[in-house]
Enzyme design. Structure first.
Site, PDB file in Angstrom:
ATOM      1  N   GLU A 171      -2.044  -8.460 -11.223  1.00  0.00           N
ATOM      2  CA  GLU A 171      -1.734  -8.982 -12.558  1.00  0.00           C
ATOM      3  C   GLU A 171      -2.692 -10.116 -12.907  1.00  0.00           C
ATOM      4  O   GLU A 171      -2.564 -11.235 -12.390  1.00  0.00           O
ATOM      5  CB  GLU A 171      -0.282  -9.481 -12.618  1.00  0.00           C
ATOM      6  CG  GLU A 171       0.030  -9.988 -14.017  1.00  0.00           C
ATOM      7  CD  GLU A 171       1.501 -10.248 -14.267  1.00  0.00           C
ATOM      8  OE1 GLU A 171       2.341  -9.682 -13.571  1.00  0.00           O
ATOM      9  OE2 GLU A 171       1.792 -11.037 -15.185  1.00  0.00           O
ATOM     10  N   LYS A 178      18.766  -6.103  -1.438  1.00  0.00           N
ATOM     11  CA  LYS A 178      17.848  -5.344  -2.303  1.00  0.00           C
ATOM     12  C   LYS A 178      18.504  -4.720  -3.529  1.00  0.00           C
ATOM     13  O   LYS A 178      18.090  -3.655  -3.978  1.00  0.00           O
ATOM     14  CB  LYS A 178      17.119  -4.256  -1.484  1.00  0.00           C
ATOM     15  CG  LYS A 178      16.380  -4.822  -0.288  1.00  0.00           C
ATOM     16  CD  LYS A 178      15.768  -3.787   0.590  1.00  0.00           C
ATOM     17  CE  LYS A 178      15.145  -4.457   1.802  1.00  0.00           C
ATOM     18  NZ  LYS A 178      14.624  -3.528   2.776  1.00  0.00           N
ATOM     19  N   ASP A 234       9.310  -8.472   2.986  1.00  0.00           N
ATOM     20  CA  ASP A 234       9.807  -7.198   2.468  1.00  0.00           C
ATOM     21  C   ASP A 234       9.808  -7.264   0.936  1.00  0.00           C
ATOM     22  O   ASP A 234      10.621  -7.985   0.345  1.00  0.00           O
ATOM     23  CB  ASP A 234      11.220  -6.959   2.998  1.00  0.00           C
ATOM     24  CG  ASP A 234      11.732  -5.568   2.663  1.00  0.00           C
ATOM     25  OD1 ASP A 234      11.270  -5.011   1.647  1.00  0.00           O
ATOM     26  OD2 ASP A 234      12.579  -5.061   3.405  1.00  0.00           O
ATOM     27  N   HIS A 241      -3.857 -14.379 -21.657  1.00  0.00           N
ATOM     28  CA  HIS A 241      -3.807 -13.027 -21.095  1.00  0.00           C
ATOM     29  C   HIS A 241      -4.956 -12.180 -21.602  1.00  0.00           C
ATOM     30  O   HIS A 241      -5.546 -11.411 -20.851  1.00  0.00           O
ATOM     31  CB  HIS A 241      -2.462 -12.366 -21.397  1.00  0.00           C
ATOM     32  CG  HIS A 241      -1.482 -12.602 -20.303  1.00  0.00           C
ATOM     33  ND1 HIS A 241      -1.291 -11.731 -19.263  1.00  0.00           N
ATOM     34  CD2 HIS A 241      -0.673 -13.653 -20.060  1.00  0.00           C
ATOM     35  CE1 HIS A 241      -0.398 -12.217 -18.437  1.00  0.00           C
ATOM     36  NE2 HIS A 241      -0.001 -13.385 -18.897  1.00  0.00           N
TER      37      HIS A 241
END
Ligand code: ADP
Length: 431
Positions: free
Chosen positions: A120, A250, A326, A422
């Protein structure tokens, strides 16, 4: 035992002596399992992977192109012995992800670089700008308020009365379950069990200290043993699953937001008014006001659980990928409330993150590049003097990095610069 080992050794050398074409034929004819190539050719894992790629190329996705697309995926010169049997199966290569650094950030008096793996554009530049503003104001401080990985098995009994008795037993006999749990681990310490009843099903949320490990394997082993002992006291109890989702791992959940999971960390900084104006190009009043409207009111309007922030997940994901955490645990690790207040004429900013799930040992943290980046941050591996100190330090750094990201993005929005930044960093001009 000895016979078995010898048989395995001779069958291994059988495969090693064959040509690649012969092994591919054996896989295609199911004489050798697709997943067992590494086992058959150990320790030459690179060859096993090369052969699997040939099988995949020929059978799964034949290509008419001169160069098969899979050729672009690298597989050579990786430390596969750290991966096989631990981190990945049916291996065909690895995916290179760009890695950048932000900072170093002054956290609790120490300068620490922030490695971030991301695709990104603008994310690292923005985090870096936040770090500069924080450093110019004397750095940030952090506090670890709570620590405990969780796992919640679901069990069933034959009556509601027994369900209530089971809960009472757990409340009154924690030491029996602690002894069982802790017999499975050198580092794990069972701290508490939170029970919830739904009909005749009981959810037992075990909370444990897991040293420098993120702790899911450790706590699951401990729970299994504790349940075995619990069953001796409540014979009608049946374990439906070692994880009953009341953990919660999760998946979004209010329980992690309220009770915490992993490390509960707060990071704060007092940013001088002139730094807000010169580096961040907005005013203290405008950023405080926007924080209320966006991160508090806007997220409340959206019915958010733990999403009272601008983009904590961006920073958490990039640091997690860089350091072998993770990535699926970004779901709860990135829950965060960002607070801003005007103190005198300065800006007080904090991020409160109840569920930062990180480890300095275990899982992907042992892979060479990930481990090296943990070393750069000063928190790799097991802390011998004080087990748990390295994973706590990593959690502090994650919170500090999020603080940088929140400060920078919020100031960009307050100043109306988000889109232009951006466009500059995310969009290459047409070639
Ligand atoms: P996890 O529980 O996070 O899934 P693993 O159980 O796979 O991680 O890895 C942790 C391993 O590291 C365990 O075998 C544990 O005994 C070992 N270990 C060594 N030192 C430490 C430490 N300081 N803290 C936690 N675990 C440690």
């Amino acid at each position: 035992m000895r016979m078995c080992a010898m048989a395995l050794a001779s069958s291994k050398s059988k495969w090693a002596a064959m040509t690649n074409a012969e092994i591919i034929k054996a896989v295609e004819e199911k004489q050798l399992a697709f997943y067992a190539l590494e086992q058959a050719l150990a320790p030459d894992y690179e060859r096993a992977i090369e052969i699997r790629r040939e099988v995949v190329k020929a059978k799964w996705c034949p290509s008419a192109a001169d160069t098969h697309p899979l050729e672009t995926v690298p597989f050579k010169n990786y430390e596969w012995d750290r991966v096989v049997g631990q981190c990945c199966e049916n291996i065909v290569g690895y995916v290179p992800i760009p890695l950048g650094v932000a900072g170093p950030l002054l956290i609790d008096g120490k300068k620490i670089g922030l490695p971030m793996a991301t695709t990104e554009g603008a994310l690292i530049a923005s985090t870096n700008r936040g770090a500069n503003a924080i450093n110019s104001s004397g750095g940030c401080t952090t506090a670890v308020l709570k620590e405990g990985m969780t796992r919640a098995p679901v069990v069933e009994v034959d009556s509601l009365e027994e369900a209530a008795a089971l809960v009472k037993f757990c409340e009154e006999n924690l030491s029996i379950l602690q002894e069982a749990f802790e017999s499975t681990t050198r580092f794990g310490k069972l701290k508490s069990i939170k029970c919830a009843v739904a009909g005749r099903k009981v959810f037992l949320r075990f909370v444990a200290f897991t040293g420098d490990a993120m702790g899911m394997n450790m706590i699951t082993k401990g729970c299994d043993k504790a349940l075995e002992v619990l069953k001796q006291h409540v014979p009608s109890m049946r374990v439906l699953a070692l994880s009953g989702n009341y953990c919660t791992d999760k998946k979004p959940s209010a329980i992690n937001w309220i009770e915490g999971r992993g490390k509960t960390v707060v990071a704060e900084a007092l940013i001088k008014a002139d730094v807000v104006e010169k580096t961040l190009k907005c005013s203290v009043d405008s950023i405080v006001s926007l924080n209320k409207d966006k991160n508090l009111v806007g997220s409340a309007m959206a019915g958010s659980v733990g999403g009272f922030n601008a983009h904590a997940a961006n920073v958490v994901a990039a640091v997690y990928i860089a350091t072998g955490q993770d990535p699926a645990q970004v779901v709860e690790s990135a829950t965060c409330i960002t607070s801003m207040d005007k103190v005198g004429s300065d800006l007080l900013i904090s991020v409160t993150m109840p569920s930062i799930e990180v480890g300095a040992v275990g899982g992907g943290t042992g892979l060479p590049a990930q481990r090296a980046l943990l070393e750069v941050m000063g928190c790799a591996g097991a802390n011998k003097e004080e087990p748990g100190a390295n994973s706590r330090q990593l959690a502090r750094v994650v919170a500090g990095a999020v603080l940088c990201g929140e400060l920078s993005l919020m100031s960009g929005l307050a100043a109306g610069h988000l889109l232009s930044a951006h466009m500059k960093l995310n969009r290459k001009p047409p070639q």
